[in-house]
Each structure stands twice: as C-alpha cells, then as structure tokens.
Design a protein around this motif. Structure first.
Motif, short mmCIF file in Angstrom:
data_model
loop_
_atom_site.label_atom_id
_atom_site.label_comp_id
_atom_site.label_asym_id
_atom_site.label_seq_id
_atom_site.Cartn_x
_atom_site.Cartn_y
_atom_site.Cartn_z
N ARG A 46 13.48 -2.07 -7.68
CA ARG A 46 14.89 -1.90 -7.30
C ARG A 46 15.32 -3.13 -6.54
NH1 ARG A 46 15.90 2.18 -3.69
NH2 ARG A 46 13.84 1.84 -2.83
N LEU A 47 16.30 -3.81 -7.08
CA LEU A 47 16.78 -5.02 -6.41
C LEU A 47 18.19 -4.79 -5.93
CD1 LEU A 47 15.61 -7.72 -8.99
CD2 LEU A 47 14.34 -6.73 -7.08
N ALA A 48 18.52 -5.39 -4.82
CA ALA A 48 19.89 -5.29 -4.32
C ALA A 48 20.49 -6.69 -4.26
CB ALA A 48 19.91 -4.65 -2.95
N GLU A 95 21.56 -4.05 5.96
CA GLU A 95 20.67 -3.18 6.72
C GLU A 95 20.32 -1.93 5.92
OE1 GLU A 95 22.14 -1.85 10.48
OE2 GLU A 95 20.13 -1.49 11.25
N LEU A 96 21.35 -1.37 5.27
CA LEU A 96 21.11 -0.17 4.46
C LEU A 96 20.07 -0.45 3.38
CD1 LEU A 96 23.69 2.37 3.38
CD2 LEU A 96 22.19 1.51 1.62
N HIS A 99 16.64 -0.61 5.01
CA HIS A 99 16.12 0.71 5.38
C HIS A 99 15.83 1.55 4.16
CE1 HIS A 99 16.13 0.46 9.64
NE2 HIS A 99 17.41 0.11 9.70
N ALA A 100 16.57 1.29 3.07
CA ALA A 100 16.32 2.04 1.84
C ALA A 100 15.10 1.50 1.10
CB ALA A 100 17.55 1.99 0.94
N LYS A 101 14.50 0.53 1.69
CA LYS A 101 13.23 -0.02 1.16
C LYS A 101 13.35 -0.43 -0.29
CE LYS A 101 10.62 2.97 4.22
NZ LYS A 101 9.90 4.23 4.30
N VAL A 102 14.37 -1.23 -0.59
CA VAL A 102 14.45 -1.77 -1.94
C VAL A 102 13.31 -2.75 -2.12
CG1 VAL A 102 16.92 -1.46 -2.17
CG2 VAL A 102 16.05 -3.58 -1.22
N LYS A 122 13.84 -7.09 10.48
CA LYS A 122 13.86 -5.82 9.75
C LYS A 122 13.23 -5.95 8.38
CE LYS A 122 15.98 -2.80 12.43
NZ LYS A 122 17.42 -2.95 12.74
N TYR A 126 9.61 -4.29 6.84
CA TYR A 126 9.36 -3.51 5.62
C TYR A 126 8.77 -4.38 4.51
CZ TYR A 126 12.10 0.29 7.66
OH TYR A 126 12.55 1.29 8.45
#
Lengths: 325, 479
Positions: A46-48, A95-96, A99-102, A122, A126
């Motif tokens: 999963r990439l953002a 940040e989302l 935290h969503a660990k993409v 951050k 992770y």
C-alpha cells in the motif's frame, strides 16, 4: 360464441400470467454485484502519494504516471491531497498515512520542522520508507530514501541562461521568491545566481514575499516603485507568479518585461499561453510519478537497496511562450 | 367417481396451496430483505462502535494520566480488548473497493492501541511529559480513526449506492407484483369457481328438464346428464324408473285390449243366445211335431217330404244344441248337406250344388254354425233372386298349416267396398236368416275362436267367393 369466449378467457389469463411473471422476475433479479471480498493473506503493497495540491495539471500528471506504474506493479496507490496548499491538512494526511502503517510514502517535500519531524521520527519509528517527489527536503533533515524530480539547481541555471539569451548581458533582474525559502527554492535560486554572477552587467534584485496574494501584490508594487527600470522578473516559486503578473499588468506593459518561472503551478500554463510569461522550466511530472512508484516498489522488494541518496533526476527543458501550444 | 364434495375440496385445496405459496414466497423474500438490511446496519454499527470505543478509551486515558486510578486502567484494558475483537470483525467489512481505507483503518486501530500502551508505560515510569506527548499522538490517531470512519462510511455509501437503490426499486416492483398477482388470482379463481359451479348446476338443470318431461307424460325422452358425479347417478336411477314406467304402461295397454275383446266376445255370445232363445219356442213340441209329420208323410208315401222333415228336425236340433260349443268340421259339413237338401227341395233345379271335400281334414274343431250362414247368404244373394237359379261350389282342401274352405257362387257379386266391410265385420246383421246368425257374427266368432284376424277372405269379381283359412293347430282362442 363459446369458442370466442374461451379464447378470450385464455388470452386474458396468459396476459396476466405474463405480466406477473415479468414482475416476479424484476423483483427477484438484481444487477447489483457484491464487491469482491478481501484476501487477508495476500496483501499487496500500500503506497500513499501525498501532495500539497491536487487537481492542478502538474500534479494530475504526476498522479497519472504513478497510478499507471502502480497498476503495472500490482500495488495499491492512494493519493492523499488537499486543495490550495493547506499545510495543516497536508501534514495531517502525512501523519495519518504513517499511523496507518502504509508500506511506502511518496510525498511532496515541505521544508518545515513539522514535516521533518514526521518523516524523521514517526515514519522512521514505523520504518516506513519515504520518497520525496518534485520538491526535495535534504536527506539529512528528512531521512528520505531518495528524491525523484527535476534537478532544481540545474533548472535554475537553465532558466538564467535563457534569460541572458533573451535579455542580453545587462539589465535589472528581480529574483522573486518565497520568504520561507524551502530547500528546492534555495537550490533554484543558487543555480540562477551562479549563472547571473558571471555577467557584471546584470544586477540581481532579490525580493521576498509570502505566498499570500496580498503580500505578493504589495511586494510587486513596491518593487515597481523602487526599480522603475527593471527589465526582468524571475519567479523562483511558481506559486507567486500569478499575483506578480497581475500587479505588473496593472502598472505597465507586461510584454516589455522578461518574465520567467517554473511550471509547477496551475496558473503558469495559462499565463504562458497569453504570452504574459516568456519562458518556463518544463519538468516531467508524469515521469516523476512513474519513477517514484517504481523506485519505492523496487526498494520494498529489496531489488535496489539502498536508493541513490542524491536522487533520481527527471529531464527539464525550457518552454518559451512562442513554443506554447 | 368424481363427486361434488371432491370438486369442492379440490377448489379449496388449490386456493389454500396458492395462498400458502404466495405467503411463503413473500415471507422468504421479506426475510432476505431483512437480512440484507441487518447486514448493512451491522456494517455501519460496527464502524460506529469502533469509533466510540476509541473515543472512550481516549477519555479514560486522559483521566488515567491525570488521576492514575486503577478503575480507568481497567476500563482502558477493556476497551483495548474490545478494539482487538472489533478489529478482527472489521476485516469482514473489507472488499476490493475499500481495501486501502479499511487496512488504514485497522492499522490505525493497531497504532492507537500501541500508542496508548506506550503512554501508560511511560506514565508508570513516571515520565509524565513523554506520556502526555504519547497521549497527544493517541488522541490524534483517534481523530484519524474518526475521519477514516467517515471516509469508510462515505465509500460504503458509494459502493452500495446501486444496491440501496435496487432495494428501493425492488420494493416498488414488489407492490406492482402484488397488484398483478391479485388480478391474476382473482381472474383465475372466478374462472375456476364458475366452471365448478357450472359442473354442479348443469347436471341439475338437465335433471330438472328431464323431470319436467316426465311430469308432462313424455316417457320416451332419454334422460342424459353430462357428468360423472352424484347427479349422474341420480339421472341413471331416474332413467331406469322411466323405463320401468314405460313397460308398466304398455302392459296396462295390453291388458285393456284383452279385456275389451273379452267383453265383445261376451256380447256376441249373448246376442246369439238371445236369437237362439227367440227361436226356441217350445223346441220339444216342434221336434215332436216335425217327427210326427215326417212319419205321417212317410206312411202316406211322401218319402221326399218325410226326408225333408227329418232334415229340418236335424238342423233345428243342431242349431239349438251346439251353438256355443265347438264342433268338428265333419259336423258342420253334415249339417250343411242337410240344409242344402232342404233348399234343393225348395229351389229344385234352380240350385246347383257341387262339393269337393278332402275327407282327411274333417276332424279339426270349428265353431258351430260357421258354414251354414255363409251358404244361406249365397242362396239368398245368388240363387233366390235369379230365375235361372245359381250354382254353389263348396271345397275343402289342404294347404300346409291351414285348411282352406271355399264357398263360391256365380251370383252378381258385390261392390269392393262392401266386401272389405264384410271382412272387417262392419256390416250390421240383416234379418232373414234362418238361424238368426249373420255373416258378421261368423267372422267375429272365428276370430275369437282362433285368436287371429286373417281367417276370412271375400273375393267378389264374378260371383262371390268366401274363403276360410282354418288353422290345423288351434292356438289360443277364447272358447
């Protein structure tokens, strides 16, 4: 007579039966397909892709390139963006995503402490790889894996050379930039100044402003007042060029001035078309998107480790007003 | 047999089966829809619950950091567990459309748990500032969870949009189906009920019609009913009754006929007896007198006269004694000859009499005084009125089953119409017969005696020929 009545009755019966059956069919049938369920065991990456702007031609192209590559590699790519440079929203998105660990983040660099803290602390916590795209933030400060985008220093040089070619070796040049001085802007500026310094006839007038329209207008006004003989404007940050051109246009003929900028803002293409801007540095946003996805997937698969810290540069060239379509 | 009761039961069964089928289909459909609604609601509820639990956990964590109470810690642990289970449930919500958001969501829940745990640990280690900072992170993550919840709900709405619309559409279609179904069933039941009632009432109508015929006395119309139920049974019984009545009636007719014939016979007898009584004036005196005269004539040498008187006496005796008794043909022939002798004495040469008699046949029984009245007729009509007199032929011969007796004269004959009436016995007897018995009387007595009609034939073209056909075997007859 009896036969007719019987035929009529059978006919009515059949008609009613037909309507009933079609009605039943309509009730029973449903075209809607349940979406396919998730496969928990076989998850793709999963990439953002997080940008400060969306729906501009530049970023649309980036996204197009990235999506294409993501589909090719079979990874999920989610674009997170917001309209018109809202820094808070941008950081929240980042940040989302963390935290969503993409599995990987491709982000437009933002040269602020908050951004650096997010990427450095951050994301590192992770262990999420981060690639900056289009705008870089130095690796030491952001712990990015690499940078994909135009070589900003060279871009500045290229633009300066074009200026000299158009204007000649003497004249007053206003170097208009954002006072927050993000990293990419500094590089561009450095590149421009490096070229212009070689010509003693050219005097460089640095001008700072914020990205706010009012400030841009006021600064431009002040500049025009102070330097009535100015020959050229270079907007180092494409975000301010619209306000700048608008203010110049109110005071004098825009055509007589040499105005240069970069292409990473929505207004630039229009100004170029109207011949208000003489030339811009054209970058390759689609290639940026494509390459960034490719690199991060390669990194995740362990094919290219480590990535080149200096970055992977895409091509740049000059787009003049007369070339513009 | 397909009884009326069966028919009604069948109709009822059909109606009930239909109703049950529709009811179960609707119930099944409703259940399905209900389940769909429940599933949809469950999805939203689950999302909402996760959100709520995470928010509550934040409140508890905040309180815990401030107050350090164990209660809150327990609550937090509680919430953690809840989140853990819900996280697993949340996987069920996933599909291709919301994969990214959902995994984000689940990971966010995980991050939240981890951050909260870290915060508690730091708090336990007396590092208040770091704990607070972790709390801030956690609180932001909780916010992200809220946001992602919204995003998921949004996505859910988009993905299921078509589905929701199809549900609405389906309920509208269901209404329409209800209307069509109602129309179809109404129509169908009307037809079935009409047919059934017809199949019951039509035979009854036919039966009523038949009963009307019978009451009007038309017993020849057959009773037919197009069905195979109780009515048909009734009709068959009715028909048998009709046939029985028909038979009875014809029997009564026959009896009446016989009665009538008997009556007639009695009348004829009485008539003959009356006539014979009339002529029975002191027969013994007449006999004695005739015998005395005969002897006297004989003594006086009048032999012919004497014979004549003997003949007359014999005739008279015969006449008196044998009238209502059957005699043989032999007796009849004998008396006929005596009579002819008397008449010859009267007419002398004017009367020619020939006879051809087959002696074998003379033993058959025959009513008394059958031939004499016919001969007398012949003499009266064919000899007496003519100056030259006439000839009478008398023949008896065998003809298979019958004995043919013919009396033929060469008189003027009679019209055809009269001959027919004579055979049918329609002419009333004339006066002037010596025995008082006419031809009609003879014909009728012969008929009754032999029990058949084809005994007498009268041919009258030239002269008159009376033919009697006497059966050798007497069958039936009243005397």
């Amino acid at each position: 007579m009896r036969k007719i009545v019987t035929a009529l009755i059978i006919g009515v019966c059949l008609l009613l039966a037909y309507f009933t059956v079609t009605s039943v069919e309509k009730v029973v049938r449903s075209d809607w397909q349940e979406p396919l369920p998730l496969d928990q065991t076989d998850q793709s990456y999963r990439l953002a892709l997080i940008t400060q702007d969306i729906d501009t031609p530049f970023w649309d192209e980036v996204i197009e390139g990235a999506s294409l590559q993501a589909r090719q590699d079979g990874v999920m790519l989610e674009r997170l963006g917001n309209y018109s440079h809202n820094e808070d929203d941008f950081l929240r998105n980042l940040e989302l995503a963390i935290h969503a660990k993409v599995d990987g983040i491709i982000v437009q660099g933002l040269d602020t402490d908050e951004f650096k803290e997010l990427t450095k602390i951050k994301a590192a916590f992770y262990s999420i790889p981060i690639i900056t795209i289009a705008n870089d933030v130095p690796m030491e400060e952001s712990l990015r894996r690499t940078y994909v985008g135009s070589p900003q220093y060279q871009a500045g040089q290229l633009l300066a050379r074009q200026l000299v070619e158009d204007m000649g070796v003497s004249g007053e040049v206003v170097l208009f930039y954002d006072q927050s001085e993000p990293y990419f802007q500094e590089q561009r500026k450095a590149g421009i100044e490096e070229v212009l310094e070689q010509y003693p006839g050219i005097s460089v007038i640095p001008a700072m402003t914020t990205e706010h329209m009012d400030d841009v207008l006021a600064t431009t006004q002040a500049l025009l007042n102070h330097y009535p003989n100015v020959d050229s404007f270079i907007a180092v940050n494409a975000n301010i060029v619209a306000g700048m051109v608008q203010e110049i246009g109110r005071r004098r003929q825009v055509d007589s001035l040499y105005i240069y900028t970069f292409d990473d803002h929505a207004d630039v293409a229009k100004l170029l078309e109207k011949n208000k801007v003489d030339a811009v540095i054209r970058q390759e946003p689609e290639e940026m998107g494509r390459l960034s996805v490719q690199l991060i997937v390669e990194w995740l698969n362990g094919e290219t480790v480590p990535l080149d810290f200096d970055g992977y540069f895409t091509n740049i060239d000059i787009l003049k007003a007369i070339d513009a379509p | 047999m397909n009884t009326i009761q069966k028919k009604i039961l069948l109709l009822t069964t059909i109606v009930i089966v239909m109703m049950v089928m529709i009811w179960s289909a609707l119930t099944y459909y409703n259940r399905q829809t209900q389940e769909q609604y429940n599933a949809i609601l469950q999805r939203y509820l689950l999302l909402n619950e996760i959100n709520e639990v995470s928010q509550n956990m934040m409140t508890d964590l905040n309180n815990f950091l401030t107050l350090s109470s164990v209660d809150h810690l327990i609550k937090i642990n509680d919430s953690q567990e809840q989140l853990e289970t819900k996280k697993k449930e949340a996987w069920q919500l996933g599909h291709q459309e919301n994969e990214f958001e959902l995994i984000n969501y689940i990971n966010l829940i995980g991050s939240l748990s981890e951050t909260v745990e870290r915060s508690i640990r730091l708090h336990d280690q007396q590092d208040a500032e770091a704990a607070r900072s972790e709390f801030n992170d956690a609180s932001r993550i909780a916010d992200y969870i809220s946001e992602t919840t919204l995003a998921l709900v949004d996505k859910e709405l988009k993905t299921y949009d078509d589905f929701y619309r199809s549900i609405i559409q389906q309920s509208a279609e269901l209404n329409q189906l209800g209307i069509w179904l109602l129309l179809l069933l109404t129509f169908f039941l009307i037809i079935v009920t009409y047919t059934l009632s017809r199949s019951i009432t039509q035979p009854i109508n036919q039966l009523t019609e038949a009963a009307n015929h019978l009451s009007r006395g038309e017993f020849n119309v057959e009773i037919k009913v197009n069905s195979n139920d109780e009515i048909a049974f009734l009709a068959r019984t009715f028909n048998r009754m009709r046939l029985n009545i028909n038979e009875l009636i014809s029997e009564i007719h026959l009896k009446a006929q016989l009665e009538k014939e008997l009556q007639e016979n009695k009348l004829l007898l009485q008539e003959s007896q009356f006539h014979s009584l009339q002529s029975q004036i002191n027969p013994h005196f007449l006999f004695n007198t005739l015998n005395t005269i005969s002897k006297k004539a004989y003594l006086e040498g009048a032999v012919q006269t004497s014979d004549l008187l003997v003949n007359i006496a014999g005739l008279l005796r015969y006449n008196l004694r044998r009238l209502n008794r059957s005699v043989t043909l032999q007796d009849e022939v004998t008396i006929l000859k005596q009579y002819i002798d008397i008449q010859k004495a009267r007419f002398t040469d004017r009367l020619q009499f020939t006879e051809e008699i087959d002696e074998q046949l003379l033993s058959v029984p025959i009513p008394a005084l059958t031939l004499q009245p016919i001969i007398e007729n012949a003499i009266i009509h064919a000899v007496e009125p003519r100056e030259n007199g006439g000839t009478i032929h008398f023949r008896v011969y065998d003809e298979d089953e019958f004995i043919q007796i013919e009396i033929e004269d060469d008189g003027p004959g009679m019209p055809k119409q009269k001959a027919i009436h004579l055979v049918q016995g329609l002419l009333s007897p004339e006066e002037g017969h010596s025995t008082g018995i006419g031809f009609t009387n003879v014909v009728k007595r012969l008929r009754i005696f032999y029990g058949r009609d084809d005994l007498v034939q009268v041919d009258s073209e030239r002269g008159t020929k009376i033919s009697l056909r006497i059966p050798k075997q007497k069958r039936g007859g009243m005397m």
